[in-house]
Design an enzyme around this catalytic site. Structure first.
Site, PDB file in Angstrom:
ATOM      1  N   TYR A  39      55.857  39.565  37.955  1.00  0.00           N
ATOM      2  CA  TYR A  39      55.329  40.819  37.422  1.00  0.00           C
ATOM      3  C   TYR A  39      55.239  40.684  35.902  1.00  0.00           C
ATOM      4  O   TYR A  39      54.786  39.663  35.404  1.00  0.00           O
ATOM      5  CB  TYR A  39      56.189  41.994  37.902  1.00  0.00           C
ATOM      6  CG  TYR A  39      55.451  43.311  37.867  1.00  0.00           C
ATOM      7  CD1 TYR A  39      54.253  43.466  38.564  1.00  0.00           C
ATOM      8  CD2 TYR A  39      55.906  44.372  37.121  1.00  0.00           C
ATOM      9  CE1 TYR A  39      53.548  44.648  38.526  1.00  0.00           C
ATOM     10  CE2 TYR A  39      55.217  45.574  37.071  1.00  0.00           C
ATOM     11  CZ  TYR A  39      54.033  45.704  37.773  1.00  0.00           C
ATOM     12  OH  TYR A  39      53.333  46.882  37.718  1.00  0.00           O
ATOM     13  N   LYS A  94      46.500  43.291  66.700  1.00  0.00           N
ATOM     14  CA  LYS A  94      45.465  42.339  66.273  1.00  0.00           C
ATOM     15  C   LYS A  94      45.961  41.519  65.086  1.00  0.00           C
ATOM     16  O   LYS A  94      45.742  40.300  65.012  1.00  0.00           O
ATOM     17  CB  LYS A  94      44.210  43.121  65.883  1.00  0.00           C
ATOM     18  CG  LYS A  94      42.954  42.296  65.875  1.00  0.00           C
ATOM     19  CD  LYS A  94      42.401  42.171  67.277  1.00  0.00           C
ATOM     20  CE  LYS A  94      41.113  41.417  67.300  1.00  0.00           C
ATOM     21  NZ  LYS A  94      40.280  41.754  68.440  1.00  0.00           N
TER      22      LYS A  94
END
Length: 422
Positions: A39, A94
């Site tokens: 970050y 999925k």
């Protein structure tokens, strides 16, 4: 579904924690230095590089191996329009399959959209995040409009699996079934019961593979789609032939092939008797097919039968296609999944069924032997060779047709998902 299985299904989705997917870290995050790189301030460097060249997003982020599975919940499995939130278990499922079978990171997105245009706008606005988009469980005819518009607006592969995944697996099995029957696709008479997204896509792909439109008789709820009807959508009108056939009973007489993408028990034994010698029957309604395999085989000992169920031979299962199709498309950074890539997947899938079956597949299904023939026209989902064969075929077709932005990767052909993730 039995009460025991129903409870097992609910427990599977609830425990040990709700859902079927999670986010994992792919880089260290244990030290202060790790965090400063992950970050602020370190993250500013890839930000600047991507601002200079958007393609750097593939280099510095997960975009290149990330697929969104997106639905509005308007056609959930065989359950109908139950809304976007109710579709979430299916979309998570999925995503699970993408990761399990092809090592592709995937996230499900359920869109509560008041119109097809609102859905299109929503998906188009977030498409930059992903390397590909898998549309799922969207009702016809809206699904056709949605997919067309998103393909035009996005520069990544957009693929409605209910259409094209079903079509690819069906076409591969169909080509092989006709070969077993001693027939040719370009000469076969095909009756299709159902005219929704899957049926239209299946027949379009069969046309691309060599079938003749004048030999296809498609039926919707009003009967045979013929040239005298004035109530046809653009998609249905493609299959409006000049014929005096009006009912399934008319169309099935002498037909070589029956493809059912409709509902249970809609093909009778008497109708099956009227089909040509060595009839090919793909009864793909789930969980109850258009004709039960036991009834079909007791009626015709020459029938070549496929269903959508795993407890009978020749299962038409989309997992044979979509994970590997996206794998190949992502690995050459294809801008689309075009017709040539779909056809390449069909041929690779059909060819694989003619190869000797690995022992691991036989063990998984408790079989002593299995070879190409009436009981084996399409590979089993546990066959690890699917990963390499289909991804290679799709990637090469993308390169050959100019939609690939990268050459074939050095690590191709692929072997196993585990090897890819190392």
């Amino acid at each position: 579904m039995s009460e025991d299985l129903k409870k097992a299904a609910l427990d599977y989705h609830e425990f040990p924690r709700p859902g079927k997917i999670s986010v994992e870290l792919s880089t260290p995050a244990a030290t202060a230095r790790d965090l400063s790189l992950a970050y602020s301030p370190g993250v500013a460097e890839p930000v600047r590089e991507i601002a200079k060249d958007p393609d750097n997003a593939y280099r510095y982020t997960a975009k290149g191996n990330l697929v969104a599975v997106i639905s509005n919940g308007s056609a959930i499995l065989g359950l109908g329009d139950l809304g976007p939130l109710a579709s979430k278990p299916v979309m998570e499922g999925k995503s699970l399959l993408f990761k399990k079978f092809a090592g592709i990171d995937s996230i499900d997105i359920e869109v509560d959209a008041e119109s097809p245009q609102a859905f299109i706008d929503t998906v188009a606005r977030i498409a930059e995040t992903f390397g590909g988009i898998n549309l799922e469980d969207i009702k016809a005819p809206e699904c056709f409009e949605i997919e067309r518009a998103l393909i035009e607006r996005c520069n990544i592969p957009v693929f409605h699996d209910d259409q094209h995944g079903t079509a690819i697996v069906t076409a591969a099995g169909m080509i092989n079934a006709l070969e077993v029957a001693g027939k040719k696709l370009e000469e076969a008479t095909i009756v299709t019961l159902g005219a929704g997204a899957a049926a239209v896509a299946c027949m379009k792909l069969l046309l691309n593979m060599g079938a003749k439109v004048e030999n296809i008789f498609m039926l919707d709820r009003k009967g045979v789609i013929h040239s005298g009807r004035e109530d046809l959508s653009t998609e249905k009108a493609i299959f409006a032939t000049e014929t005096d056939k009006r009912t399934l009973d008319d169309a099935i007489d002498g037909a070589d092939v029956f493809v059912g993408l409709s509902g249970p028990n809609l093909l009778s034994a008497d109708q099956l008797k009227k089909m040509a010698a060595s009839p090919v029957v793909f009864a793909c309604a789930n969980p109850d097919p258009e004709i039960h395999p036991d009834l079909a085989h007791s009626t015709r000992d020459d029938v070549i039968m496929a269903t959508g169920r795993s407890d009978f031979p020749n299962q038409v299962n989309n997992v044979l296609g979509f994970p590997f199709i996206f794998r190949g498309a992502l690995d050459v950074r294809a801008s689309a999944i075009n017709e040539e890539m779909k056809a390449a997947a069909v041929r690779a899938l059909a060819d694989l069924a003619k190869e000797p079956v690995p022992q691991a597949v036989l063990d998984a299904y408790g079989l002593e032997s299995l070879s190409f023939g009436p009981q084996y026209i399409i590979p089993k989902p546990t066959d690890e060779r699917l990963f390499g064969a289909l991804s290679m075929a799709v990637a090469q077709a993308a390169i050959d047709t100019g939609v690939a932005r990268l050459p074939l990767p050095a690590h191709y052909p692929l072997t196993t998902v585990d090897a890819l993730l190392k």
